[in-house]
Design a protein around this motif. Structure first.
Motif, PDB file in Angstrom:
ATOM      1  N   ALA A 165       1.145  -1.028   0.478  1.00  0.00           N
ATOM      2  CA  ALA A 165      -0.346  -0.192   0.081  1.00  0.00           C
ATOM      3  C   ALA A 165       0.810   0.900  -0.073  1.00  0.00           C
ATOM      4  O   ALA A 165       0.447   2.047  -0.958  1.00  0.00           O
ATOM      5  CB  ALA A 165      -0.932   0.311   0.967  1.00  0.00           C
ATOM      6  N   ALA A 175       2.196   1.771  -3.160  1.00  0.00           N
ATOM      7  CA  ALA A 175       1.703   2.575  -4.535  1.00  0.00           C
ATOM      8  C   ALA A 175       1.522   3.381  -3.873  1.00  0.00           C
ATOM      9  O   ALA A 175       1.527   4.436  -4.735  1.00  0.00           O
ATOM     10  CB  ALA A 175       0.270   1.688  -4.292  1.00  0.00           C
ATOM     11  N   CYS A 176       1.702   4.056  -2.593  1.00  0.00           N
ATOM     12  CA  CYS A 176       1.216   6.058  -2.746  1.00  0.00           C
ATOM     13  C   CYS A 176       2.138   6.535  -3.236  1.00  0.00           C
ATOM     14  O   CYS A 176       2.665   7.871  -3.335  1.00  0.00           O
ATOM     15  CB  CYS A 176       1.547   6.270  -1.331  1.00  0.00           C
ATOM     16  SG  CYS A 176      -1.379   5.259  -0.364  1.00  0.00           S
ATOM     17  N   ALA A 183      -4.618   0.203  -1.799  1.00  0.00           N
ATOM     18  CA  ALA A 183      -3.579   0.308  -1.404  1.00  0.00           C
ATOM     19  C   ALA A 183      -5.138   0.856  -0.100  1.00  0.00           C
ATOM     20  O   ALA A 183      -4.497   1.216   1.237  1.00  0.00           O
ATOM     21  CB  ALA A 183      -2.434   2.399  -1.468  1.00  0.00           C
ATOM     22  N   ARG A 184      -5.752   1.458  -0.957  1.00  0.00           N
ATOM     23  CA  ARG A 184      -6.863   2.403   0.268  1.00  0.00           C
ATOM     24  C   ARG A 184      -7.706   0.632   0.166  1.00  0.00           C
ATOM     25  O   ARG A 184      -8.332   0.774   1.665  1.00  0.00           O
ATOM     26  CB  ARG A 184      -7.756   2.870  -0.566  1.00  0.00           C
ATOM     27  CG  ARG A 184      -8.997   3.573   0.205  1.00  0.00           C
ATOM     28  CD  ARG A 184     -10.169   3.933  -0.925  1.00  0.00           C
ATOM     29  NE  ARG A 184     -11.442   4.408  -0.382  1.00  0.00           N
ATOM     30  CZ  ARG A 184     -12.880   5.153  -1.052  1.00  0.00           C
ATOM     31  NH1 ARG A 184     -12.732   5.014  -1.771  1.00  0.00           N
ATOM     32  NH2 ARG A 184     -13.237   5.832   0.168  1.00  0.00           N
TER      33      ARG A 184
END
Length: 378
Positions: free
Chosen positions: A237, A240-241, A310-311
């Motif tokens: 996650a 990805a951010c 990720a969310r």
């Protein structure tokens, strides 16, 4: 209404509600309760459907009456769901019966497959072919060199970056598939944030340097609380951010990562100079493209699965992930996760685990007490 009739209605996949002559909801089955916040004795919680109910109750509509309308959930950030609604007269008395079918949900499988095919074709087909061709050229140049050592090293570095990009996209695609299949992701890993954030950020150094960007890890004020969960999934996650921040920042800009404890949560903040996205586009970046009405082909390169994945991972760990556009053009990605407690049920904890959790809580409380004493003495 008899219990057997109620049970029958609750077995329906469509939503069903019985409406009194004054427009109040008398009964709502489980299907419609899952769709929208129905409250017995109150009006229907959807403006368009409620307006049609009023018209039917006033005798201005010929029943049965069918129409379609959009519905946006409070948490819905993708294209609104399309609903098919039927109004019919109750076979007993003067009540109305409302039957609601979610057309978007009923076609979700077909839409997902179509979007998945389009996304792979648009975002992965050409990069894979290009990577394969360049890899073959590199192998040929290695066996029979036609380039100098410096040029050969530069080609290798470019190829490594391309391979990492493709790997991240395939990893995100596998993650979406695993989560969709219901794979449990919560773990009991004890994550020390200071070292974890540093290690995660360092994985993106090469890509950031290729864009003349600097990745900055800002020091936390005081000790950070410990987080418990899956190192693998939370790492994916955060990856990805960070990757999204790199791709959507200009060349030569700084990207800052910081963390702090807030109450029973830890907040991880990633701040970068963005392209000035509108709020709707910010929300769209968090929406799973597989669930949209149509796969977009005009997005920046990539499958667009990183932030939605990720969310989902953060939410399954009891946290939240949001994107915020600031007035100065910066985009801030905020991840909040529960701290100091294990995500696992108490019966799954052994004595050693419980001792670690207790030690972390003592350390966190001690740090807060020290900070409070310093503030009181100053």
């Amino acid at each position: 209404m008899t219990p057997s009739i109620i049970d029958l209605f609750n077995r329906l996949t469509d939503g069903l509600a019985v409406i009194a002559t004054d427009g109040a909801v008398r009964f709502a089955n489980e299907g419609i309760r899952k769709l929208m916040p129905i409250v017995l004795g109150e009006t229907f919680p959807h403006a368009s459907i409620a307006a049609n109910i009023d018209q039917a109750c006033a005798g201005h509509l010929n029943l049965p009456h069918r129409f379609e309308t959009d519905f946006v959930f409070d948490h819905h950030i993708a294209t609104p769901d399309r609903l098919e609604v039927h109004l019919v007269r109750s076979p007993a008395g003067n009540d109305l019966v409302v039957v609601v079918r979610n057309l978007t949900e009923s076609s979700l499988y077909e839409t997902t497959i179509a979007n998945l095919s389009a996304l792979i074709d648009n975002a992965l087909a050409a990069p894979l072919v290009q990577f394969s061709e360049q890899l073959s050229d590199l192998v040929a140049d290695t066996s029979e060199p036609t380039l100098g050592p410096i040029a050969l090293l530069a080609r290798r570095e470019r190829l490594v970056l391309q391979g990492l990009d493709i790997t991240r996209q395939l990893k995100a695609l596998a993650g979406i598939a695993q989560l969709s299949a219901g794979r449990p992701i919560l773990g009991e890993d004890r994550i020390i944030l200071e070292s974890w954030l540093d290690e995660t950020l360092s994985r993106h150094d090469a890509k950031a340097k290729s864009r003349s960007q600097r990745l900055l890890l800002q020091s936390a004020t005081g000790l950070l609380p410990t987080v418990y969960g899956s190192t693998y999934w939370l790492g994916m996650a955060l990856d990805a951010c960070i990757d999204n921040a790199i791709c959507h920042s200009g060349h030569g800009t700084d990207i800052a990562l910081s963390a702090c404890g807030i109450g029973n949560y830890v907040r991880i903040t990633l701040r970068n100079q963005g392209y000035g996205l509108q709020p709707a586009l910010l929300r769209r970046r968090l929406a799973n493209p597989l669930m949209r009405g149509k796969a977009a082909s005009d997005e920046r390169p990539g499958l667009g699965l990183g932030l939605p994945l990720a969310r989902k991972v953060v939410e399954l760990h009891g946290g939240r992930l949001v994107l915020e556009q600031e007035l100065d053009g910066f985009v801030t990605c905020i991840i909040e996760l529960p701290a100091g407690t294990s995500p696992l049920p108490s019966q799954d904890m052994n004595v050693a685990q419980a001792q670690r959790y207790a030690n972390d809580l003592v350390r966190l409380l001690s740090d807060r007490n020290t900070a409070a004493a310093e503030r009181a003495s100053s």
